[in-house]
Design an enzyme around this catalytic site. Sequence first.
Site, PDB file in Angstrom:
ATOM      1  N   LYS A 126      -3.324   8.130   3.011  1.00 40.09           N
ATOM      2  CA  LYS A 126      -4.541   7.884   3.800  1.00 40.09           C
ATOM      3  C   LYS A 126      -4.364   8.383   5.242  1.00 40.09           C
ATOM      4  O   LYS A 126      -5.308   8.904   5.838  1.00 40.09           O
ATOM      5  CB  LYS A 126      -4.920   6.398   3.795  1.00 40.09           C
ATOM      6  CG  LYS A 126      -5.420   5.876   2.449  1.00 40.09           C
ATOM      7  CD  LYS A 126      -6.632   6.632   1.908  1.00 40.09           C
ATOM      8  CE  LYS A 126      -7.253   5.936   0.705  1.00 40.09           C
ATOM      9  NZ  LYS A 126      -8.233   6.751  -0.017  1.00 40.09           N
ATOM     10  N   TYR A 157       0.847  -1.205   0.000  1.00 43.55           N
ATOM     11  CA  TYR A 157       0.000   0.000   0.000  1.00 43.55           C
ATOM     12  C   TYR A 157       0.884   1.257   0.000  1.00 43.55           C
ATOM     13  O   TYR A 157       0.522   2.299  -0.537  1.00 43.55           O
ATOM     14  CB  TYR A 157      -0.969  -0.020   1.184  1.00 43.55           C
ATOM     15  CG  TYR A 157      -2.208   0.824   0.955  1.00 43.55           C
ATOM     16  CD1 TYR A 157      -3.051   0.580  -0.122  1.00 43.55           C
ATOM     17  CD2 TYR A 157      -2.534   1.861   1.827  1.00 43.55           C
ATOM     18  CE1 TYR A 157      -4.191   1.350  -0.340  1.00 43.55           C
ATOM     19  CE2 TYR A 157      -3.671   2.634   1.625  1.00 43.55           C
ATOM     20  CZ  TYR A 157      -4.489   2.369   0.545  1.00 43.55           C
ATOM     21  OH  TYR A 157      -5.616   3.136   0.340  1.00 43.55           O
TER      22      TYR A 157
HETATM   23  P1  NDP Z   1     -12.465   3.537  -8.500  1.00 40.04           P
HETATM   24  O1  NDP Z   1     -11.326   3.270  -9.431  1.00 40.04           O
HETATM   25  O2  NDP Z   1     -13.798   3.047  -8.890  1.00 40.04           O
HETATM   26  O3  NDP Z   1     -12.539   5.077  -8.129  1.00 40.04           O
HETATM   27  C1  NDP Z   1     -11.419   5.925  -8.017  1.00 40.04           C
HETATM   28  C2  NDP Z   1     -11.844   7.280  -8.492  1.00 40.04           C
HETATM   29  O4  NDP Z   1     -10.827   8.265  -8.263  1.00 40.04           O
HETATM   30  C3  NDP Z   1     -12.152   7.313  -9.969  1.00 40.04           C
HETATM   31  O5  NDP Z   1     -13.516   7.567 -10.172  1.00 40.04           O
HETATM   32  C4  NDP Z   1     -11.287   8.449 -10.495  1.00 40.04           C
HETATM   33  O6  NDP Z   1     -11.995   9.302 -11.379  1.00 40.04           O
HETATM   34  C5  NDP Z   1     -11.029   9.248  -9.240  1.00 40.04           C
HETATM   35  N1  NDP Z   1      -9.910  10.157  -9.458  1.00 40.04           N
HETATM   36  C6  NDP Z   1      -8.590   9.871  -9.608  1.00 40.04           C
HETATM   37  N2  NDP Z   1      -7.892  10.989  -9.869  1.00 40.04           N
HETATM   38  C7  NDP Z   1      -8.787  12.016  -9.885  1.00 40.04           C
HETATM   39  C8  NDP Z   1      -8.685  13.419 -10.110  1.00 40.04           C
HETATM   40  N3  NDP Z   1      -7.519  14.026 -10.365  1.00 40.04           N
HETATM   41  N4  NDP Z   1      -9.820  14.173 -10.057  1.00 40.04           N
HETATM   42  C9  NDP Z   1     -11.011  13.597  -9.804  1.00 40.04           C
HETATM   43  N5  NDP Z   1     -11.176  12.279  -9.590  1.00 40.04           N
HETATM   44  C10 NDP Z   1     -10.077  11.493  -9.627  1.00 40.04           C
HETATM   45  O7  NDP Z   1     -11.981   2.853  -7.130  1.00 40.04           O
HETATM   46  P2  NDP Z   1     -12.613   2.703  -5.666  1.00 40.04           P
HETATM   47  O8  NDP Z   1     -14.075   2.795  -5.714  1.00 40.04           O
HETATM   48  O9  NDP Z   1     -11.958   1.496  -5.125  1.00 40.04           O
HETATM   49  O10 NDP Z   1     -11.986   3.962  -4.894  1.00 40.04           O
HETATM   50  C11 NDP Z   1     -12.743   4.967  -4.231  1.00 40.04           C
HETATM   51  C12 NDP Z   1     -12.085   5.337  -2.913  1.00 40.04           C
HETATM   52  O11 NDP Z   1     -12.191   4.233  -2.014  1.00 40.04           O
HETATM   53  C13 NDP Z   1     -10.596   5.668  -2.998  1.00 40.04           C
HETATM   54  O12 NDP Z   1     -10.333   6.741  -2.118  1.00 40.04           O
HETATM   55  C14 NDP Z   1      -9.931   4.409  -2.465  1.00 40.04           C
HETATM   56  O13 NDP Z   1      -8.662   4.658  -1.926  1.00 40.04           O
HETATM   57  C15 NDP Z   1     -10.939   4.033  -1.393  1.00 40.04           C
HETATM   58  N6  NDP Z   1     -10.838   2.660  -0.901  1.00 40.04           N
HETATM   59  C16 NDP Z   1     -10.928   1.598  -1.764  1.00 40.04           C
HETATM   60  C17 NDP Z   1     -10.836   0.303  -1.291  1.00 40.04           C
HETATM   61  C18 NDP Z   1     -10.916  -0.861  -2.214  1.00 40.04           C
HETATM   62  O14 NDP Z   1     -10.589  -1.980  -1.784  1.00 40.04           O
HETATM   63  N7  NDP Z   1     -11.347  -0.726  -3.434  1.00 40.04           N
HETATM   64  C19 NDP Z   1     -10.642   0.020   0.146  1.00 40.04           C
HETATM   65  C20 NDP Z   1     -10.612   1.221   0.971  1.00 40.04           C
HETATM   66  C21 NDP Z   1     -10.682   2.492   0.451  1.00 40.04           C
HETATM   67  P3  NDP Z   1     -12.120   9.005 -12.944  1.00 40.04           P
HETATM   68  O15 NDP Z   1     -12.674   7.640 -13.041  1.00 40.04           O
HETATM   69  O16 NDP Z   1     -13.076  10.044 -13.414  1.00 40.04           O
HETATM   70  O17 NDP Z   1     -10.726   9.111 -13.483  1.00 40.04           O
HETATM   71  C1  N5H Z   2      -2.732  -3.296  -0.041  1.00 36.91           C
HETATM   72  C2  N5H Z   2      -3.499  -3.082  -1.082  1.00 36.91           C
HETATM   73  C3  N5H Z   2      -3.118  -3.517  -2.475  1.00 36.91           C
HETATM   74  C4  N5H Z   2      -1.998  -2.648  -3.095  1.00 36.91           C
HETATM   75  C5  N5H Z   2      -2.300  -1.191  -3.204  1.00 36.91           C
HETATM   76  C6  N5H Z   2      -3.338  -0.648  -3.864  1.00 36.91           C
HETATM   77  C7  N5H Z   2      -3.684   0.758  -3.812  1.00 36.91           C
HETATM   78  C8  N5H Z   2      -4.668   1.268  -4.503  1.00 36.91           C
HETATM   79  C9  N5H Z   2      -5.134   2.689  -4.423  1.00 36.91           C
HETATM   80  C10 N5H Z   2      -4.844   3.591  -5.609  1.00 36.91           C
HETATM   81  C11 N5H Z   2      -5.907   4.672  -5.607  1.00 36.91           C
HETATM   82  C12 N5H Z   2      -4.835   2.843  -6.937  1.00 36.91           C
HETATM   83  C13 N5H Z   2      -4.351   3.642  -8.116  1.00 36.91           C
HETATM   84  O1  N5H Z   2      -4.083   4.818  -8.031  1.00 36.91           O
HETATM   85  C14 N5H Z   2      -4.232   2.886  -9.420  1.00 36.91           C
HETATM   86  C15 N5H Z   2      -3.623   3.729 -10.536  1.00 36.91           C
HETATM   87  O2  N5H Z   2      -2.216   3.759 -10.418  1.00 36.91           O
HETATM   88  C16 N5H Z   2      -3.945   3.084 -11.915  1.00 36.91           C
HETATM   89  N1  N5H Z   2      -5.391   3.016 -12.169  1.00 36.91           N
HETATM   90  C17 N5H Z   2      -6.065   3.995 -12.840  1.00 36.91           C
HETATM   91  O3  N5H Z   2      -5.524   5.009 -13.243  1.00 36.91           O
HETATM   92  C18 N5H Z   2      -7.565   3.811 -13.001  1.00 36.91           C
HETATM   93  C19 N5H Z   2      -7.856   3.760 -14.491  1.00 36.91           C
HETATM   94  C20 N5H Z   2      -8.282   4.937 -12.287  1.00 36.91           C
HETATM   95  C21 N5H Z   2      -9.784   4.887 -12.398  1.00 36.91           C
HETATM   96  O4  N5H Z   2      -7.939   4.803 -10.889  1.00 36.91           O
HETATM   97  C22 N5H Z   2      -7.804   5.930 -10.144  1.00 36.91           C
HETATM   98  N2  N5H Z   2      -7.520   5.700  -8.856  1.00 36.91           N
HETATM   99  O5  N5H Z   2      -7.946   7.028 -10.606  1.00 36.91           O
HETATM  100  C23 N5H Z   2      -4.777  -2.298  -0.934  1.00 36.91           C
HETATM  101  C24 N5H Z   2      -6.035  -3.070  -1.257  1.00 36.91           C
HETATM  102  C25 N5H Z   2      -6.142  -4.320  -0.395  1.00 36.91           C
HETATM  103  C26 N5H Z   2      -7.273  -2.170  -0.965  1.00 36.91           C
HETATM  104  C27 N5H Z   2      -7.407  -0.973  -1.880  1.00 36.91           C
HETATM  105  C28 N5H Z   2      -7.525  -1.244  -3.342  1.00 36.91           C
HETATM  106  C29 N5H Z   2      -7.410   0.269  -1.333  1.00 36.91           C
HETATM  107  C30 N5H Z   2      -7.613   1.548  -2.036  1.00 36.91           C
HETATM  108  O6  N5H Z   2      -7.299   2.593  -1.431  1.00 36.91           O
HETATM  109  O7  N5H Z   2      -8.141   1.579  -3.160  1.00 36.91           O
END
Ligand code: NDP
Ligand code: N5H
Length: 257
Positions: free
Chosen positions: A165, A158
């Site tokens: 976070k 992470y």
């Molecule tokens: P998604 O990929 O569905 O959502 C991530 C979102 O971040 C996207 O909609 C993306 O927008 C948006 N984003 C990234 N950069 C920008 C930017 N510059 N301006 C505006 N929006 C931006 O993933 P999740 O639903 O998993 O993530 C949502 C939140 O939940 C995050 O904060 C993540 O860290 C948190 N989280 C997720 C967990 C998981 O296991 N999935 C666990 C705990 C927390 P766009 O698509 O328009 O680029």
């Molecule tokens: C310990 C873990 C697994 C390893 C770490 C994962 C972290 C994920 C968070 C970030 C937000 C992911 C991320 O930024 C991915 C990007 O580099 C590439 N993806 C993209 O650009 C897509 C297209 C767009 C939509 O994504 C974003 N973010 O804009 C953590 C997991 C067990 C839990 C988890 C997945 C946490 C979390 O914070 O999301």
Amino acid sequence: MKFSLEGRTYVVMGVANKRSIAWGISKSLHDAGARLIFTYASERFEKPVRELAGTLERDDSLFYECDVTDDEAIKKTFSEIKEDVGVIHGLAHCIAFANREDLKGEFIDTSRDGFLLSQNISAYSLVAVSREAKELMTEGGSIMTMTYLGGERVVENYNVMGVSKASLDMTMRYLANDLGKEGIRVNAISAGPIRTLSAKGVGDFNSILKTIEERAPLRKPVTQEEVGDTAYFLMSDLSRGITGEILHVDSGYNILG
Ligand code: NDP
Ligand code: N5H
């Protein structure tokens, strides 16, 4: 129903597709009677977000492009929302980003640019967005963000997101202290691992989910719907005495040693 959200309007930031946590939140708020306003980072996501919102019963949702790294874009978005609806009652911030190469290997290798980029999008954005949103919350409100256990303790891979976070968690508390006097509450949901677009290709997600199934008190991963219903609770008056709090929606995993 006493805790219906009818007559209320909520901004949801961060719907990318139907797996997004923000979409789970949208569905729960919608089912409780709320009107929704969606923001997305770039034009690329306008169509999919509009299509998803089109599956909802209500057809009065609004859509705005808002890249949270751009102060002017944030100001413009909220001034347009003000013009279009006047008052909002809450905001769900479901946005995070880190470079893929910073989400593996050792944290010590994180570059300055990678560190600052992740802080900018994942933590500072809550400050910038709350400052504009508060102007529209003239009837009080509820702001919530999404966090993860990796901001409280070291979780493999992470890395830079864990530090973002931790920053987001304190940002949430300082904002709660500032905005309480305006009748605005600020909280976070710490979700367990959910397979979303962001989670795609990071770490070995199957083994992360397997650990949850074997060890979490509830022995199952959480769903977008479970997070959505907790967001509904935070947006509703049921949670009126709660601010500055992190609610763990993680099948109880965080209590384990
Ligand atoms: P998604 O990929 O569905 O959502 C991530 C979102 O971040 C996207 O909609 C993306 O927008 C948006 N984003 C990234 N950069 C920008 C930017 N510059 N301006 C505006 N929006 C931006 O993933 P999740 O639903 O998993 O993530 C949502 C939140 O939940 C995050 O904060 C993540 O860290 C948190 N989280 C997720 C967990 C998981 O296991 N999935 C666990 C705990 C927390 P766009 O698509 O328009 O680029
Ligand atoms: C310990 C873990 C697994 C390893 C770490 C994962 C972290 C994920 C968070 C970030 C937000 C992911 C991320 O930024 C991915 C990007 O580099 C590439 N993806 C993209 O650009 C897509 C297209 C767009 C939509 O994504 C974003 N973010 O804009 C953590 C997991 C067990 C839990 C988890 C997945 C946490 C979390 O914070 O999301």
